[in-house]
Design a protein around this motif. Structure first.
Motif, short mmCIF file in Angstrom:
data_model
loop_
_atom_site.label_atom_id
_atom_site.label_comp_id
_atom_site.label_asym_id
_atom_site.label_seq_id
_atom_site.Cartn_x
_atom_site.Cartn_y
_atom_site.Cartn_z
N GLY A 245 13.40 -30.75 31.47
CA GLY A 245 12.00 -31.18 31.38
C GLY A 245 11.57 -31.96 32.61
O GLY A 245 10.45 -31.79 33.11
N THR A 246 12.45 -32.80 33.11
CA THR A 246 12.15 -33.58 34.31
C THR A 246 11.87 -32.67 35.49
O THR A 246 10.89 -32.87 36.23
N VAL A 247 12.71 -31.66 35.67
CA VAL A 247 12.51 -30.73 36.79
C VAL A 247 11.20 -29.98 36.63
O VAL A 247 10.43 -29.84 37.58
N ILE A 248 10.90 -29.53 35.41
CA ILE A 248 9.64 -28.81 35.18
C ILE A 248 8.45 -29.71 35.46
O ILE A 248 7.53 -29.33 36.18
N VAL A 249 8.46 -30.93 34.92
CA VAL A 249 7.33 -31.84 35.09
C VAL A 249 7.12 -32.19 36.56
O VAL A 249 5.98 -32.30 37.03
N ARG A 250 8.20 -32.33 37.30
CA ARG A 250 8.09 -32.73 38.70
C ARG A 250 7.77 -31.58 39.65
O ARG A 250 7.34 -31.82 40.77
N THR A 251 7.97 -30.33 39.21
CA THR A 251 7.80 -29.23 40.16
C THR A 251 6.81 -28.15 39.73
O THR A 251 6.41 -27.33 40.55
N VAL A 252 6.44 -28.11 38.46
CA VAL A 252 5.50 -27.08 37.99
C VAL A 252 4.12 -27.72 37.84
O VAL A 252 3.95 -28.67 37.08
N ARG A 253 3.19 -27.19 38.57
CA ARG A 253 1.82 -27.74 38.58
C ARG A 253 1.23 -27.77 37.17
O ARG A 253 1.26 -26.77 36.45
N GLY A 254 0.73 -28.93 36.79
CA GLY A 254 0.07 -29.10 35.50
C GLY A 254 0.99 -29.39 34.33
O GLY A 254 0.52 -29.60 33.22
N ALA A 255 2.30 -29.38 34.54
CA ALA A 255 3.24 -29.67 33.45
C ALA A 255 3.31 -31.18 33.23
O ALA A 255 3.26 -31.96 34.18
N ALA A 256 3.42 -31.57 31.97
CA ALA A 256 3.49 -32.99 31.62
C ALA A 256 4.30 -33.16 30.34
O ALA A 256 4.38 -32.25 29.52
N TRP A 257 4.86 -34.34 30.19
CA TRP A 257 5.55 -34.67 28.94
C TRP A 257 4.52 -34.87 27.85
O TRP A 257 3.44 -35.41 28.07
N HIS A 258 4.88 -34.43 26.66
CA HIS A 258 4.09 -34.67 25.46
C HIS A 258 5.08 -35.19 24.43
O HIS A 258 6.12 -34.58 24.21
#
Length: 148
Positions: free
Chosen positions: A91-104
């Protein structure tokens, strides 16, 4: 997954009723604090370092994790914790590298990653499956998230 200290933090900052840490996206400081908290993954980072792999929060590090021999499966007590960390790291990698991704954060403290499309990824579940079975590969889950 229930993260009591995160639930407490969200309650103090008026987010608990919403059940949505991504609502902190309106407050970049809160969103950064949540991202930092969930990115610790201490057990996974320690085991990866023992194998000579430094986790740098990049998509390439997910591929490198997928290639490690699964020695963690030798310790059934550690396995679920390592899987949880693997999911949070994914999740950290996705949130930091995929535009618009965020933790919910769902009520009860369960973290997922919400993509810009609105799709949610159960990264913790993916990490636990990866730790126990080797599939889905973390890099594959990332690839699917980055295409969305």
């Amino acid at each position: 997954m229930n993260i009591p200290f995160l639930d407490h933090w969200l309650g103090r900052h008026g987010e608990r009723d919403k059940g949505d840490a991504a609502a902190a996206g309106h407050d970049p400081e809160r969103a950064a604090a949540i991202t930092e908290l969930l990115s610790e993954c201490e057990l996974l980072r320690s085991r990866a370092a023992q194998a000579g792999l430094e986790l740098d929060d990049s998509p390439g590090s997910l591929t490198a994790l997928d290639q490690l021999p699964p020695r963690w499966r030798d310790d059934p007590e550690e396995l679920p914790w390592l899987g949880n960390d693997a999911g949070l790291y994914l999740g950290t990698v996705i949130v930091r590298t995929v535009r618009g991704a965020a933790w919910h954060i769902w009520p009860g403290g369960h973290p997922v990653v919400r993509l810009a499309s609105g799709r949610e990824i159960g990264v913790v579940e993916a990490g636990v499956e990866w730790a126990f079975n080797g599939a889905p590969e973390l890099s594959q889950v990332y690839a699917e998230a980055s295409e969305a």
